[in-house]
Design an enzyme around this catalytic site. Sequence first.
Site, mmCIF file in Angstrom:
data_model
loop_
_atom_site.group_PDB
_atom_site.id
_atom_site.type_symbol
_atom_site.label_atom_id
_atom_site.label_comp_id
_atom_site.label_asym_id
_atom_site.label_seq_id
_atom_site.Cartn_x
_atom_site.Cartn_y
_atom_site.Cartn_z
ATOM 1 C CG ASP A 35 -1.755 -1.250 1.345
ATOM 2 O OD1 ASP A 35 -2.050 -1.861 0.309
ATOM 3 O OD2 ASP A 35 -2.087 -1.631 2.481
ATOM 4 C CD GLU A 192 -9.019 -2.348 -1.754
ATOM 5 O OE1 GLU A 192 -9.549 -2.477 -0.632
ATOM 6 O OE2 GLU A 192 -8.300 -3.230 -2.268
#
Length: 527
Positions: A35, A192
């Site tokens: 991420d 997302e």
Amino acid sequence: MTLDQTRDTVAGTVDEDDWADGTFRNPVIAGFHPDPSVCRVGDDYYLACSSFEYFPGVPILHSRDLVHWAQIGNVLDRPSQLVLPTTTASSGGVYAPTLRHHDGRFWLIVTNCADGGGNLLVTAEDPAGPWSDPVRLPDVPGIDPDLAWDDEGRCWCTYAGIEQVRLDPYTGRTLGRPRRLWSGPPGAQAPEAPHLYRIDGYWYLLIAEGGTERGHAVSVARATAPDGPYEPCPDNPVLTHRGTNRPIQNTGHADLVEAVDGTWWMVLLGVRPGGGTPGWHVLGRETFLAPVTWVDGWPVVGEVAPAMAAPAWPAQPLPTPPARDDFDADTLHPQWISVRSRPVESWSLTDRPGWLTLRARGASLDDRDVTFVGRRQQHPSCLVRTLVDPADGRGGLAVRLDEQHHHEIEVGDGEVRVVVRIGSVRATVATRPVPVGPVRLRLDVIAPAPGGWHPGKEPDVLRFAVEHPDGTVDVLAELDGRYLSTEVAGGFTGRVVGMYAATGSVRFDWFDYRPVDRDDSAEVSGG
């Protein structure tokens, strides 16, 4: 510690690559660094990653060329910022930060999925820290929050879903009601990881979709205002490796950055599966780099491959930690992480100067409050060693994925043993007597050489051994590495290898971690 102090005190060798022949190696940040979020300030780049159930939380890294990165700290490094109680599940905890620089400060927004957590925001003048205590964001739901400021100074927070709300970043108060923006192509799964950018008169909304497994992808839309309406790119997804046999898979959760020379780049997560079918990844989701060009006002992402064409600017390697930590400093290097917490009473660098003392809490790696200090495994093949004195307890060297998936070699009570935990099964697979005194424990992680593929091929082998004073190596066990992989265990993390205490106090004189070339058979074999 300031950034300049960190640069001065982190000794070691630089990460060499093939830049001179026009290439660099991907991933640019190997091992469990998922991420990624990146920003540039002047000539410097800074990047933050998810840390999940590990403390300290959110590693932050620095680079001067987008390829060579050095960890300079952890954003959430004290209990007033981050509480991960023992009820925090593995792969719970801290998810998906966004790192930005605005109005002379660094801003980081992130989700703590542990009990009583939620979204929070911290700031710093120096990215190496200290970072502020968090501003809580009780009215910002969901995960993967993003921050962006418009020309009027208004702050926009966008989060997984994909929804958006205006935010006062100083107080955490939301301004108005959330509104849904754009959730990717029709039928997209798990929209997302939104990031919002103002580029050449448009607002670009970059998202991940398809789930963080083999179907992962990056898609983009644009609008003339931060709150839309958004027009999708006609070529979505702009990046995905789903349905391919490329060596890098699960590509997604990306962030964009403009380099000093005006070129654009994307950092993203991906994995490197190994072995047979379905392909097991053991290092977790790693950070990769890809070039971006702009065509008709849309980003076009270049190839994401193990060997990449180097950027036009010169390589600027940074100091990295030495392979061996002798625990002579007055604090632990930021690369060292623990499971959920690291209470001051559980460890010491001063009880026996030059040694790391660990004091047991949980009785084994099965327990959520185990005393463990480890670092991310970052290489498919590596050699890990430590010198442990178990005179006042029992402990050793472990490879951890979660409470139900770990292997360790531990010493105590005149015996060394190898213990495996795979799901509901826990077993001691080998034992040896050892004399009183410090014992040198060894782990060889051995990735397979090219060729010899078959559907059930293991991704690697974990070899646990004792090194004797005369230089001989006593191998206790060789274990199939697939059982410490995400495809077996599930979850979002990668392997962490380190030291632990199971009973009493256990002392470690040094810890040595070295990557190993797969062709270096003599070193790997331990002969």
